[in-house]
Design a protein around this motif. Sequence first.
Motif, short mmCIF file in Angstrom:
data_model
loop_
_atom_site.label_atom_id
_atom_site.label_comp_id
_atom_site.label_asym_id
_atom_site.label_seq_id
_atom_site.Cartn_x
_atom_site.Cartn_y
_atom_site.Cartn_z
N ALA A 1 116.41 -4.10 64.45
CA ALA A 1 115.76 -3.23 65.39
C ALA A 1 115.35 -1.94 64.91
N PHE A 2 115.80 -1.27 63.95
CA PHE A 2 115.35 0.10 63.43
C PHE A 2 114.41 -0.46 62.80
N LEU A 3 113.96 -1.13 61.75
CA LEU A 3 112.86 -1.43 61.01
C LEU A 3 111.74 -1.82 61.94
N ALA A 4 111.94 -2.56 62.98
CA ALA A 4 110.69 -2.86 63.88
C ALA A 4 110.56 -1.50 64.60
N ARG A 5 111.27 -0.80 64.84
CA ARG A 5 111.15 0.76 65.50
C ARG A 5 110.12 1.52 64.52
N GLN A 6 110.76 1.49 63.29
CA GLN A 6 109.82 2.58 62.42
C GLN A 6 108.45 2.04 62.21
N GLU A 7 108.20 0.64 62.07
CA GLU A 7 107.12 0.11 62.03
C GLU A 7 106.13 0.44 63.08
N THR A 8 106.67 0.54 64.20
CA THR A 8 105.90 0.96 65.63
C THR A 8 105.48 2.38 65.45
N ILE A 9 106.35 3.22 65.20
CA ILE A 9 106.10 4.71 65.00
C ILE A 9 105.05 4.70 63.95
N LEU A 10 105.07 4.20 62.86
CA LEU A 10 104.37 4.41 61.60
C LEU A 10 103.05 4.12 62.10
N ASP A 11 102.82 2.84 62.77
CA ASP A 11 101.69 2.04 63.09
C ASP A 11 100.84 3.01 64.18
#
Length: 272
Positions: free
Chosen positions: A167-177
């Motif tokens: 969940a954390f990795l997916a969240r970071q991807e969303t923010i960076l995207d």
Amino acid sequence: MTSPTAPRQAGPPAQVAAPSRAPKHRDFKQALARATPPAVPGPARVAAQPAIARGVTPAAIPAVARAVPAGQTQAAALRPWEAQANAAFRQRIAEAERSAEHVQDGYALRNPVSGALGRYQFVPVALRDIGWVDAEGGWTEAAARHGVSDEAGFLASPAAQEAAFSAFLARQETILDRGGALASAGATITALDGTAITLTEGAMVAAAHRRGAGTLARYLTHRTQTPDAPLTAAQRAAFESVEHRLRGFADVAYVSERPGNRMLARRAGPAA
């Protein structure tokens, strides 16, 4: 008249029969042959059957995995992160955080200074960001779905920590995207020391894990738009930490942890 007490005269000695001649061995064989009736074939013997009926050889009993005693690292086949996406990436994060070298592969680790928890060193703000902890520090329904209701339960559950890290990795991807950082994957920038760094998606996610997506975004802006702008000591230290992750994870394969992206990747299949 003879006196009854007078001794009788001895008569002639009794004749003793002469002992019979012992039969010789050949005479015994001849007599036995005459006395033995001719052999008559009997019924055929039935082969003896085993006491236990033989059936199909039973299959070998599979080995049962035994729990690893506390204080020992787990066998490779049982390591929880091996069954997850980005297994090598997860291992490198744990090595970078120095948690992989601890007992139980770092899952039970708690940093007494920062309060970071587990193998991936979740700080409280990270757990709040993925919705596992609320503003008051209580564990939420999202955590309860993985069997976690308190800090001890989180540290005792490798499966819950792996789910939280996904969940954390997916969240970071969303923010960076959303901030446009992921669009720079594949580009080459000039580092603080003048050397070149090629950006990769996994390396940027690793840098966000270490310093936060906001710090990574500020670093990229500085290096691509205002490379000569002065930095405070704190800013330089933060940017050097970002660069350390960008270099250290440049060669680590990474696939998106966002569910929609994983589905698209599976539909596309391997590159031709």
